[in-house]
Write an enzyme that holds these catalytic residues in place. Structure first.
Site, PDB file in Angstrom:
ATOM      1  N   TYR A   1       1.309  26.497  22.924  1.00  0.00           N
ATOM      2  CA  TYR A   1       0.045  26.412  23.755  1.00  0.00           C
ATOM      3  C   TYR A   1       0.517  26.367  25.016  1.00  0.00           C
ATOM      4  O   TYR A   1      -0.006  26.974  26.030  1.00  0.00           O
ATOM      5  CB  TYR A   1      -0.390  24.761  23.368  1.00  0.00           C
TER       6      TYR A   1
HETATM    7  P1  NDP Z   1     -12.823  21.433  21.849  1.00  0.00           P
HETATM    8  O1  NDP Z   1     -12.112  21.846  20.478  1.00  0.00           O
HETATM    9  O2  NDP Z   1     -13.671  20.416  22.034  1.00  0.00           O
HETATM   10  O3  NDP Z   1     -13.904  22.660  22.189  1.00  0.00           O
HETATM   11  C1  NDP Z   1     -13.301  24.158  22.123  1.00  0.00           C
HETATM   12  C2  NDP Z   1     -14.592  25.191  21.710  1.00  0.00           C
HETATM   13  O4  NDP Z   1     -14.129  26.386  21.758  1.00  0.00           O
HETATM   14  C3  NDP Z   1     -15.131  24.928  19.966  1.00  0.00           C
HETATM   15  O5  NDP Z   1     -16.264  24.882  20.198  1.00  0.00           O
HETATM   16  C4  NDP Z   1     -14.451  25.888  19.524  1.00  0.00           C
HETATM   17  O6  NDP Z   1     -14.765  26.220  18.283  1.00  0.00           O
HETATM   18  C5  NDP Z   1     -14.514  26.892  20.483  1.00  0.00           C
HETATM   19  N1  NDP Z   1     -13.454  28.062  19.989  1.00  0.00           N
HETATM   20  C6  NDP Z   1     -12.237  28.020  19.683  1.00  0.00           C
HETATM   21  N2  NDP Z   1     -11.986  29.070  19.478  1.00  0.00           N
HETATM   22  C7  NDP Z   1     -12.894  29.875  19.638  1.00  0.00           C
HETATM   23  C8  NDP Z   1     -12.925  31.596  19.578  1.00  0.00           C
HETATM   24  N3  NDP Z   1     -11.959  32.235  19.024  1.00  0.00           N
HETATM   25  N4  NDP Z   1     -14.253  32.041  20.012  1.00  0.00           N
HETATM   26  C9  NDP Z   1     -15.038  31.353  20.643  1.00  0.00           C
HETATM   27  N5  NDP Z   1     -15.272  30.101  20.615  1.00  0.00           N
HETATM   28  C10 NDP Z   1     -13.991  29.403  20.132  1.00  0.00           C
HETATM   29  O7  NDP Z   1     -11.762  21.529  23.186  1.00  0.00           O
HETATM   30  P2  NDP Z   1     -11.713  21.094  24.524  1.00  0.00           P
HETATM   31  O8  NDP Z   1     -13.058  21.025  25.007  1.00  0.00           O
HETATM   32  O9  NDP Z   1     -10.968  20.099  24.428  1.00  0.00           O
HETATM   33  O10 NDP Z   1     -11.072  22.308  25.158  1.00  0.00           O
HETATM   34  C11 NDP Z   1     -11.703  23.314  26.023  1.00  0.00           C
HETATM   35  C12 NDP Z   1     -10.455  24.137  26.817  1.00  0.00           C
HETATM   36  O11 NDP Z   1      -9.739  23.053  27.876  1.00  0.00           O
HETATM   37  C13 NDP Z   1      -9.485  24.564  25.995  1.00  0.00           C
HETATM   38  O12 NDP Z   1      -9.073  25.724  26.596  1.00  0.00           O
HETATM   39  C14 NDP Z   1      -8.232  23.773  26.089  1.00  0.00           C
HETATM   40  O13 NDP Z   1      -7.061  24.218  25.701  1.00  0.00           O
HETATM   41  C15 NDP Z   1      -8.247  23.178  27.351  1.00  0.00           C
HETATM   42  N6  NDP Z   1      -7.891  21.932  27.951  1.00  0.00           N
HETATM   43  C16 NDP Z   1      -8.090  20.708  26.947  1.00  0.00           C
HETATM   44  C17 NDP Z   1      -7.314  19.529  27.200  1.00  0.00           C
HETATM   45  C18 NDP Z   1      -7.556  18.423  26.337  1.00  0.00           C
HETATM   46  O14 NDP Z   1      -6.946  17.479  26.439  1.00  0.00           O
HETATM   47  N7  NDP Z   1      -8.916  18.197  25.726  1.00  0.00           N
HETATM   48  C19 NDP Z   1      -6.286  19.560  28.179  1.00  0.00           C
HETATM   49  C20 NDP Z   1      -6.444  20.862  29.072  1.00  0.00           C
HETATM   50  C21 NDP Z   1      -6.755  22.064  28.891  1.00  0.00           C
HETATM   51  P3  NDP Z   1     -14.304  25.628  16.855  1.00  0.00           P
HETATM   52  O15 NDP Z   1     -14.585  24.140  16.816  1.00  0.00           O
HETATM   53  O16 NDP Z   1     -14.910  26.320  15.824  1.00  0.00           O
HETATM   54  O17 NDP Z   1     -12.600  25.457  17.223  1.00  0.00           O
END
Ligand code: NDP
Length: 247
Positions: free
Chosen positions: A154
């Site tokens: 990550y």
């Molecule tokens: P969530 O898991 O709540 O939401 C992420 C969404 O992205 C899900 O709906 C997921 O689907 C979708 N997704 C994953 N893989 C794919 C793919 N290959 N194609 C299309 N959609 C996809 O995560 P967050 O809202 O917490 O995170 C959002 C972003 O913020 C991410 O990039 C994360 O790394 C970043 N981030 C988050 C932090 C945190 O603490 N929450 C901190 C720092 C950064 P599915 O559920 O099927 O996987």
């Protein structure tokens, strides 16, 4: 004081079905933008779009070139050209030391969190350049600046997103396309279900404010970066860490 005005703008938010991406969609549509949610969870994406005014949903896997191209065509048919791209889709992956991760576990995180950002930028930035206007916001992470233990995949992917942001920003700096990223610390969303409680406790303990970030806080910063008000800042890395980041 003017509010953030995104009237007439059209945005794609990857991973917008839930969590931070959904909060970004709420904020963008609330500021007048039309928002297309790109998510691999089709049902959740449609449900999210139905709950917002001015949003649509398209199922896409950001790691597959043909899926991204199909989604681009479907988006164009629905709303026309795109002004704003928020690369938010991501996974945390397993909480393991580098040598405990299998190559498959390591690759999966890199594919979604870094390669997916490349594919979506590759698909959509040329259209923005042709239109002489665009805003790209990549959701990186504090892990990409500092490196979190038990998250080498990550941390490496998010460091890659920071580098990609800086490169791409320079490549289109004279074309009206502005590219920035944000680096949040831990925010309480479904992504935390993927990692161990020990890892969550570690991340929380590093935050001087002593609390999780809020999805709305990530959305507020992103909305400004998506707006015309953000006009002389590109290739920037924006902290959102409750004081954890020191640079
Ligand atoms: P969530 O898991 O709540 O939401 C992420 C969404 O992205 C899900 O709906 C997921 O689907 C979708 N997704 C994953 N893989 C794919 C793919 N290959 N194609 C299309 N959609 C996809 O995560 P967050 O809202 O917490 O995170 C959002 C972003 O913020 C991410 O990039 C994360 O790394 C970043 N981030 C988050 C932090 C945190 O603490 N929450 C901190 C720092 C950064 P599915 O559920 O099927 O996987």
């Amino acid at each position: 004081m003017n509010k953030i005005n995104l009237e007439g703008r059209k945005a794609i938010v990857t991973g917008g079905a839930r969590g931070i991406g959904y909060a970004i969609c709420q904020r963008l549509t609330g500021s007048g933008a039309r928002c297309v949610i790109w998510d691999r969870d089709e049902e959740a994406a449609h449900e999210a779009a139905r709950s917002l005014s001015g949003a649509e949903a398209i199922a896409v896997d950001v790691t597959r070139e043909e899926s991204v191209e199909e989604a681009k065509l479907a988006t164009s048919a629905k709303v026309g050209g795109i002004d704003i791209l928020v690369n938010n889709a991501g996974i945390a992956g397993c909480s393991k030391k580098l040598w405990e991760c299998t190559p498959e576990e390591w690759q999966e995180v890199l594919q979604i969190d870094l390669f997916g950002v490349y594919l979506c930028c590759r698909a959509l930035v040329p259209g923005m350049i042709a239109n002489s206007y665009g805003r790209v916001v990549n959701i990186a992470s504090i892990a990409g600046k500092e490196g979190n233990p038990n998250a080498s995949h990550y941390s490496a992917a998010k460091a890659g997103v920071i580098g990609l942001t800086k490169s791409l920003a320079k490549e289109c700096a004279q074309d009206g396309v502005i590219v920035n990223c944000i680096t949040p610390a831990v925010i309480e969303t479904d992504i935390l279900k993927q990692i161990s409680q020990e890892h969550i406790d570690y991340m929380l303990s590093r935050i001087p404010m002593g609390r999780f970030g809020l999805t709305e806080e990530a959305a507020a910063l992103t909305a400004w970066l998506c707006s015309e008000d953000c006009s002389f800042t590109t290739g920037g890395v924006f902290d959102l860490s409750g004081g954890r980041a020191t640079y």
